[in-house]
Scaffold this motif. Structure first.
Motif, short mmCIF file in Angstrom:
data_model
loop_
_atom_site.label_atom_id
_atom_site.label_comp_id
_atom_site.label_asym_id
_atom_site.label_seq_id
_atom_site.Cartn_x
_atom_site.Cartn_y
_atom_site.Cartn_z
N LEU A 112 2.75 18.18 -8.48
CA LEU A 112 3.06 16.98 -7.70
C LEU A 112 1.87 16.01 -7.72
N PHE A 113 2.19 14.73 -7.70
CA PHE A 113 1.18 13.68 -7.69
C PHE A 113 1.28 12.89 -6.38
N LEU A 114 0.22 12.93 -5.59
CA LEU A 114 0.20 12.22 -4.31
C LEU A 114 -0.78 11.06 -4.39
N SER A 115 -0.33 9.89 -4.00
CA SER A 115 -1.18 8.70 -3.99
C SER A 115 -1.16 8.07 -2.60
N VAL A 116 -2.33 8.06 -1.97
CA VAL A 116 -2.50 7.37 -0.70
C VAL A 116 -2.99 5.96 -1.04
N VAL A 117 -2.11 4.98 -0.88
CA VAL A 117 -2.43 3.62 -1.31
C VAL A 117 -2.61 2.71 -0.09
N GLY A 118 -2.97 1.47 -0.33
CA GLY A 118 -3.18 0.53 0.78
C GLY A 118 -1.91 0.26 1.56
N GLN A 119 -2.06 -0.52 2.60
CA GLN A 119 -0.94 -0.75 3.51
C GLN A 119 0.11 -1.71 2.97
N ASP A 120 -0.20 -2.45 1.90
CA ASP A 120 0.76 -3.41 1.36
C ASP A 120 1.74 -2.68 0.43
N SER A 121 2.84 -2.24 1.00
CA SER A 121 3.83 -1.46 0.23
C SER A 121 4.58 -2.32 -0.79
N THR A 122 4.49 -3.65 -0.68
CA THR A 122 5.19 -4.51 -1.64
C THR A 122 4.59 -4.41 -3.04
N LEU A 123 3.37 -3.87 -3.15
CA LEU A 123 2.72 -3.72 -4.45
C LEU A 123 3.18 -2.47 -5.20
N ILE A 124 3.84 -1.57 -4.51
CA ILE A 124 4.19 -0.28 -5.10
C ILE A 124 5.21 -0.41 -6.24
N PRO A 125 6.34 -1.11 -6.07
CA PRO A 125 7.34 -1.14 -7.15
C PRO A 125 6.79 -1.61 -8.50
N ALA A 126 5.97 -2.65 -8.50
CA ALA A 126 5.41 -3.15 -9.77
C ALA A 126 4.47 -2.12 -10.38
N PHE A 127 3.71 -1.41 -9.54
CA PHE A 127 2.78 -0.39 -10.02
C PHE A 127 3.56 0.76 -10.66
N LEU A 128 4.63 1.20 -10.02
CA LEU A 128 5.44 2.29 -10.56
C LEU A 128 6.07 1.90 -11.89
N LYS A 129 6.52 0.68 -12.00
CA LYS A 129 7.13 0.22 -13.25
C LYS A 129 6.10 0.14 -14.36
N GLN A 130 4.91 -0.39 -14.05
CA GLN A 130 3.88 -0.56 -15.08
C GLN A 130 3.43 0.77 -15.65
N TYR A 131 3.27 1.77 -14.78
CA TYR A 131 2.73 3.06 -15.24
C TYR A 131 3.79 4.17 -15.31
#
Length: 219
Positions: A112-131
């Motif tokens: 499993l891969f766990l990522s604790v990211v910043g509070q701006d959840s709107t950045l997540i979809p683009a990050f998931l698509k890119q990588y």
């Protein structure tokens, strides 16, 4: 063997004798050498795996709304990072490494891969698509406030202290939810060692036998 006997041997006989000598003497010696080196490698690699304490005992809420508890992590290998998606340079390192690891262990549901990211959840979809990390069965992203991120990195995942809320380290925990080591995501040598440690602890399977993760720095 006398000189007269040697002179009487045909070239074909000499080749057979050389081949038999190689089978009985040379090959076993070479095999023993590489076996010895392999055992030494495993001992050294295992000695580098520590007991840094348990994973944080908390309930996580994935960006999808799904919750994940520590009990859900038991029996799985955990690869975790604490980084802010608003910091593109550091988050890019994590995106590339997690993408490569996920590609290698895609058929291993116990990784499993766990990522604790910043509070701006709107950045997540683009990050998931890119990588290409949109696999919700293996990849989890937790939007988190800045003050909580620093505490999770240093106290929860036992990572070395760093400036700010984010950390450049990847934490690796075994199936007992014990953190065994951490690795600097910016250091190619440490990342290579992390893959060796993971493959060392993985149960025997097709995925482990075919482990072929290669760092670009080795090319």
């Amino acid at each position: 063997m006398t000189e007269q006997t040697k002179r009487q041997l045909k070239p074909k006989d000499k080749i057979q004798i050389l081949a038999l000598t190689a089978i009985l003497v040379v090959f076993p010696a070479v095999s023993w050498y590489w076996l010895s080196r392999g055992l030494d490698y495993r001992k050294t690699a295992k000695a580098e795996l520590k007991d840094l304490g348990p994973l944080p005992d908390m309930t996580w809420r994935n960006y999808t709304g799904k919750t994940l508890s520590k009990a859900d992590l038991e029996g799985s290998f955990v690869i975790a990072g604490v980084y802010d998606l608003a910091q593109p340079e550091l988050s890019g390192h994590f995106g590339r490494e997690f993408s490569r690891l996920h590609d290698q262990f895609d058929d291993r549901k116990d990784v499993l891969f766990l990522s604790v990211v910043g509070q701006d959840s709107t950045l997540i979809p683009a990050f998931l698509k890119q990588y290409e990390l949109s696999d919700t069965t293996q990849c989890y992203f937790f939007p988190t406030m800045e003050d909580a991120m620093k505490s999770l990195a240093e106290t929860g995942f036992r990572m070395p202290q760093s400036d700010g809320a984010t950390s450049p380290y990847i934490a690796f925990a075994d199936t007992s939810s014990v953190i065994r080591n951490y690795y600097d995501v910016r250091d190619n040598a440490q990342l290579k060692r992390m893959v060796q440690h993971i493959s060392l602890l993985l149960p025997m399977s097709k995925s482990r036998d075919e482990l072929r993760f290669k760092r670009e720095a080795e090319k």
